[in-house]
Design a protein around this motif. Structure first.
Motif, PDB file in Angstrom:
ATOM      1  N   HIS A  11       0.821  -1.210   0.000  1.00  0.00           N
ATOM      2  CA  HIS A  11       0.000   0.000   0.000  1.00  0.00           C
ATOM      3  C   HIS A  11       0.861   1.269   0.000  1.00  0.00           C
ATOM      4  CE1 HIS A  11      -2.339  -3.342   1.503  1.00  0.00           C
ATOM      5  NE2 HIS A  11      -3.450  -2.663   1.282  1.00  0.00           N
ATOM      6  N   SER A  42      -5.535  -5.796   1.216  1.00  0.00           N
ATOM      7  CA  SER A  42      -5.905  -6.653   2.346  1.00  0.00           C
ATOM      8  C   SER A  42      -7.291  -6.332   2.905  1.00  0.00           C
ATOM      9  CB  SER A  42      -4.875  -6.529   3.464  1.00  0.00           C
ATOM     10  OG  SER A  42      -4.741  -5.168   3.830  1.00  0.00           O
ATOM     11  N   VAL A  78      12.880 -10.311  -2.566  1.00  0.00           N
ATOM     12  CA  VAL A  78      14.094  -9.802  -1.925  1.00  0.00           C
ATOM     13  C   VAL A  78      14.500 -10.767  -0.821  1.00  0.00           C
ATOM     14  CG1 VAL A  78      15.089  -7.912  -0.575  1.00  0.00           C
ATOM     15  CG2 VAL A  78      13.455  -7.414  -2.422  1.00  0.00           C
ATOM     16  N   LYS A 123      -1.585 -14.153   5.318  1.00  0.00           N
ATOM     17  CA  LYS A 123      -0.833 -13.370   4.355  1.00  0.00           C
ATOM     18  C   LYS A 123       0.127 -14.274   3.625  1.00  0.00           C
ATOM     19  CE  LYS A 123      -0.139  -8.829   4.967  1.00  0.00           C
ATOM     20  NZ  LYS A 123       0.496  -7.613   5.452  1.00  0.00           N
ATOM     21  N   ASP A 277       3.948  -1.917   6.979  1.00  0.00           N
ATOM     22  CA  ASP A 277       4.165  -2.869   8.080  1.00  0.00           C
ATOM     23  C   ASP A 277       5.644  -3.202   8.311  1.00  0.00           C
ATOM     24  OD1 ASP A 277       1.450  -3.069   8.393  1.00  0.00           O
ATOM     25  OD2 ASP A 277       1.305  -5.215   7.922  1.00  0.00           O
TER      26      ASP A 277
END
Ligand SMILES: Cc1cc2nc3c(=O)[nH]c(=O)nc-3n(C[C@H](O)[C@H](O)[C@H](O)COP(=O)(O)OP(=O)(O)OC[C@H]3O[C@@H](n4cnc5c(N)ncnc54)[C@H](O)[C@@H]3O)c2cc1C
Length: 367
Positions: A11, A42, A78, A123, A277
């Protein structure tokens, strides 16, 4: 040419993605790294599970958004950041050099003791879409027992939306919500009562103050309670920031979040920024909710441009609001709205959430 890498697109990076042409016009090469072409919103995840929303209503095509605006898109994950050498290392071994790095890598669901092939983390949100389709098809053949571990907002919304799936199925769906504490610990007692009443009246079993001792193949062992048998379970027990930062030589908080200052800039490395987050906001720890990630977006975008020396901009401080609106989707066309001491429940609350979520999607889905 300066290299800007956007690591992860959640986001907090949507605003920067939308403004990529300003970066390329300023002579910056922008590379976006994401595990897949889509980022799922989400807030609509539980509704995606129950079929209130179709997948295309809940996701952003981040590859298209990047390429249409002159950036390069790399599909990859990553692994870590080599901050001293200004390199991002992907899990497949590829290495990308940067002059400026911005991280929006989100969070990971915390592990539970034990393991089961039928335990699904909430998630990434894509999991909910796949699980919803699986549950629908299995309920055509036989009854199903689904457990949800964790009764924060995500767990409560999941339980409510599972009940919605069960309500229209050929075979019964038994839903059990298990919580270490009470439900919705960050909410008021009234919100808790309303959520509990909604779930129980619609047939869910809600077990509060039950600690999960061990997740086994098809059984959850509880400290001091009867085990819960399941065919499928969701882990909504809580989240921690992305694990990418610990081995990177960058400063992290106790839970592994990248420590940033008021400018969303790493406290010890001025060429690393982050939002959402995955960060720890040093001026004041923030709840890990989408509201903050979204609000950080414009500040992050401006500060990346400023750090690149663009338009003689100065860095802008992110000033988090102290309270935020929260609306839960209960899955039956109703919601619970919590704002300061106000708690409303009913159809209006869900209608309002749905309108906000759809408006957010429209704002960024434009290519
Ligand atoms: C079911 C559910 C419902 C929720 N509902 C709400 C709600 O209604 N309102 C609210 O405010 N909050 C809600 N939240 C919380 C909210 O999801 C998070 O706070 C929000 O997603 C944070 O945004 P973000 O951009 O930091 O991370 P994310 O949205 O998680 O985005 C991170 C992105 O980074 C990518 N990524 C992750 N790891 C890597 C890697 N190693 N390499 C490359 N890319 C990577 C991911 O694919 C993802 O696209 C909900 C959470 C859940 C689980």
């Amino acid at each position: 040419m300066k290299q800007l890498i956007l690591a992860g697109v959640g986001h907090a990076h949507l605003m920067t993605l939308r403004n990529l042409p300003a970066f390329t016009r300023a002579g910056v090469s922008v590379t976006v790294v994401a595990p897949g072409d889509f980022h799922y919103y989400s807030g609509m995840g539980p509704g995606l599970l129950s079929g209130i929303y179709r997948p295309e209503e809940t996701r952003f095509d981040v590859r298209k958004m990047t390429e249409a605006r002159g950036g390069s898109f790399i599909q990859g994950t990553v692994d870590r950041i080599d901050a001293p050498n200004r390199r991002v290392i992907l899990t497949d071994g590829r290495t990308l050099a940067y002059d400026l790095l911005s991280c929006n890598l989100g969070s990971e669901v915390i592990g539970l003791p034990g393991a089961s092939p039928h335990l699904i983390p909430v998630k990434p949100i894509e999991n909910l879409h796949r699980a919803g389709a699986d549950i629908r098809s299995r309920l055509k053949e036989a009854p199903l027992r689904v457990a949800v571990i964790g009764a924060g907002p995500a767990g409560v919304e999941l339980a409510g939306n599972l009940l919605r799936l069960g309500a229209s199925a050929a075979h019964p769906l038994a839903v059990t919500l298990i919580s270490r504490d009470n439900l919705l610990m960050r909410y008021s007692a009234r919100a808790r009562r309303l959520a509990l009443a909604s779930l129980r009246q619609r047939g869910a079993t809600v077990l509060v103050r039950q600690i999960v001792r061990q997740v086994e193949a098809s059984r959850i062992a509880l400290e001091g309670g009867d085990p819960v048998a399941f065919d499928m379970a969701f882990n909504a027990a809580g989240i921690v920031p992305s694990s990418v930062f610990r081995p990177s030589g960058l400063p992290v908080s106790q839970d592994g979040g990248l420590r940033v200052n008021q400018y969303l800039q790493c406290v010890s490395d001025p060429v690393v920024f982050g939002g959402g987050d995955c960060i720890h906001f040093d001026p004041r720890p923030l709840d890990r909710v989408g509201v903050y990630a979204v609000r950080q977006g414009p500040v992050l975008c401006r500060n990346l441009m400023a750090a690149l020396g663009g338009k003689s901009l100065s860095l802008e401080a992110f000033e988090p609001q102290s309270r935020y609106l929260s609306i839960l989707n209960l899955g039956d066309g109703r919601g619970i709205l919590a704002w300061r001491s106000l708690v409303l429940s009913g159809r209006f609350a869900f209608w309002f959430k749905d309108s906000i979520d759809r408006a957010f999607m429209r704002r960024f889905q434009k290519e």
